[in-house]
Design a protein around this motif. Structure first.
Motif, mmCIF file in Angstrom:
data_model
loop_
_atom_site.group_PDB
_atom_site.id
_atom_site.type_symbol
_atom_site.label_atom_id
_atom_site.label_comp_id
_atom_site.label_asym_id
_atom_site.label_seq_id
_atom_site.Cartn_x
_atom_site.Cartn_y
_atom_site.Cartn_z
ATOM 1 N N ARG A 1 0.847 -1.187 0.000
ATOM 2 C CA ARG A 1 0.000 0.000 0.000
ATOM 3 C C ARG A 1 0.886 1.242 0.000
ATOM 4 O O ARG A 1 1.823 1.356 0.791
ATOM 5 C CB ARG A 1 -0.922 -0.001 1.225
ATOM 6 N N LEU A 2 0.585 2.161 -0.885
ATOM 7 C CA LEU A 2 1.377 3.381 -1.027
ATOM 8 C C LEU A 2 0.703 4.586 -0.377
ATOM 9 O O LEU A 2 1.386 5.530 0.026
ATOM 10 C CB LEU A 2 1.624 3.681 -2.513
ATOM 11 N N LEU A 3 -0.618 4.556 -0.295
ATOM 12 C CA LEU A 3 -1.374 5.707 0.206
ATOM 13 C C LEU A 3 -2.362 5.282 1.279
ATOM 14 O O LEU A 3 -2.975 4.206 1.197
ATOM 15 C CB LEU A 3 -2.150 6.378 -0.936
ATOM 16 N N HIS A 4 -2.529 6.156 2.300
ATOM 17 C CA HIS A 4 -3.639 6.054 3.229
ATOM 18 C C HIS A 4 -4.697 7.043 2.734
ATOM 19 O O HIS A 4 -4.450 8.244 2.646
ATOM 20 C CB HIS A 4 -3.218 6.442 4.648
ATOM 21 N N ARG A 5 -5.872 6.545 2.392
ATOM 22 C CA ARG A 5 -6.928 7.403 1.863
ATOM 23 C C ARG A 5 -7.947 7.708 2.960
ATOM 24 O O ARG A 5 -8.399 6.804 3.668
ATOM 25 C CB ARG A 5 -7.635 6.718 0.697
ATOM 26 N N THR A 6 -8.302 8.990 3.108
ATOM 27 C CA THR A 6 -9.402 9.392 3.978
ATOM 28 C C THR A 6 -10.345 10.245 3.142
ATOM 29 O O THR A 6 -10.064 10.560 1.980
ATOM 30 C CB THR A 6 -8.903 10.198 5.193
ATOM 31 N N THR A 7 -11.444 10.632 3.733
ATOM 32 C CA THR A 7 -12.416 11.442 2.977
ATOM 33 C C THR A 7 -11.889 12.836 2.697
ATOM 34 O O THR A 7 -12.344 13.504 1.773
ATOM 35 C CB THR A 7 -13.736 11.556 3.773
ATOM 36 N N ARG A 8 -10.919 13.309 3.520
ATOM 37 C CA ARG A 8 -10.442 14.685 3.364
ATOM 38 C C ARG A 8 -9.076 14.801 2.719
ATOM 39 O O ARG A 8 -8.761 15.797 2.075
ATOM 40 C CB ARG A 8 -10.419 15.387 4.732
ATOM 41 N N LYS A 9 -8.208 13.804 2.889
ATOM 42 C CA LYS A 9 -6.850 13.939 2.361
ATOM 43 C C LYS A 9 -6.227 12.569 2.116
ATOM 44 O O LYS A 9 -6.792 11.530 2.466
ATOM 45 C CB LYS A 9 -5.981 14.752 3.310
ATOM 46 N N VAL A 10 -5.041 12.614 1.539
ATOM 47 C CA VAL A 10 -4.268 11.403 1.231
ATOM 48 C C VAL A 10 -2.931 11.514 1.932
ATOM 49 O O VAL A 10 -2.272 12.571 1.888
ATOM 50 C CB VAL A 10 -4.056 11.256 -0.301
ATOM 51 N N GLU A 11 -2.526 10.458 2.621
ATOM 52 C CA GLU A 11 -1.226 10.431 3.282
ATOM 53 C C GLU A 11 -0.394 9.295 2.686
ATOM 54 O O GLU A 11 -0.923 8.253 2.277
ATOM 55 C CB GLU A 11 -1.391 10.191 4.780
#
Length: 298
Positions: free
Chosen positions: A47-57
């Motif tokens: 996994r390269l990204l943590h996705r949330t409703t507001r931003k990407v980490e």
């Protein structure tokens, strides 16, 4: 190439920390970006990204991949920009095989103009009547006159040169001027041994006449010079004798009759040509006035 494209999309998402921001930059819809990044993660196995409703980490793996990928994408972008500059101002050595007489008599001024237009190109010309092997020899292009045999080479038509009969004033003063093509059989005619029959046209009318003379020569330049020295009649493209006609050394005879037009081709091994070769062929088509279709020919 698909991997590099997905890598470039990931770099934009990571830089913007947002799919929406990356979509604004790339013009790729959010849904497509998300799908492509998910496919990239699946291909890598991390996994390269943590996705949330507001931003990407970025994950730890994502941060490492971003740092490496950004350099690769930047290098690829620079390479594309440099190639675009090369297309605009091509450079390098242009290696060409040219027909001896046509090159020295007619093409030299064209080559000089081309060289002035593209100062980054240098030239390695081989003037020879032999058929060079574009596959095994280091030539980018060969210019050839006359009809071509079928082969796997790519032929681009550059011109069809108008052909007419010419003789010197001195020859005509002694031998007289023919009034009809059929009378050429009684004149000294200069040409190649294989061209012992001349074909001339006037509208729908065609006349074939067997010709001969004391000189059979394998050089256009040679029998053109002999014609200026009162040795006989030549059947040549107007471009080849233009200087002699302008200087009064030759004059047109049988003005209503023309020979079969002489085609001029640029031959290459492939359609995928360096910019220097593309520009050279385009320049010759422009100056010789022919936008010919590609064909398979020798």
């Amino acid at each position: 190439m698909e991997l590099l494209n997905d890598m470039a999309l990931f770099v934009e998402v990571a830089h913007a920390r947002s799919f929406r921001g990356a979509a604004d930059v790339t013009g790729v819809p959010n849904s497509t970006l998300s799908r492509r990044i998910s496919a990239l993660e699946k291909a890598i196995g991390l996994r390269l990204l943590h996705r949330t409703t507001r931003k990407v980490e970025l994950t730890e793996a994502g941060q490492l991949y971003y740092e490496r990928s950004r350099r690769i994408v930047d290098e690829a972008r620079i390479a594309h920009e440099q190639l675009s500059e090369m297309l605009a101002q091509p450079s390098g050595v242009l290696r060409a095989s040219l027909p001896v007489d046509f090159a020295t008599i007619y093409m030299a001024p064209l080559v000089a103009d081309f060289a002035r237009r593209y100062p980054g190109i240098s030239f390695d010309f081989d003037l020879t009547p032999r058929r060079v092997d574009l596959v095994s020899e280091p030539f980018d292009v060969a210019i050839r006159m006359g009809e071509l045999r079928d082969s796997n080479l790519i032929a681009r038509l550059l011109a069809r040169l108008s052909v007419q009969a010419y003789a010197s004033p001195g020859y005509l003063k002694v031998s007289g001027a023919p009034e009809h093509p059929s009378q050429l059989s009684g004149h000294e005619c200069l040409g190649f041994a294989k061209a012992a029959t001349w074909e001339l046209h006037r509208g729908e009318e065609t006349v074939k006449v067997d010709v001969g003379g004391r000189f059979l020569v394998n050089s256009v330049g040679m029998f053109r010079s002999l014609a200026t020295l009162d040795m006989g009649i030549v059947l040549l493209p107007a471009e080849i004798v233009a200087d002699d006609v302008a200087a009064g050394r030759l004059q047109k005879i049988l003005p209503d009759w023309t020979g079969k037009p002489t085609p001029v081709y640029a031959l290459t091994e492939t359609r995928l040509l360096p910019a220097k070769v593309q520009r050279f062929i385009e320049f010759l088509q422009e100056r010789l006035g022919q936008r010919g279709d590609e064909a398979r020919a020798d």
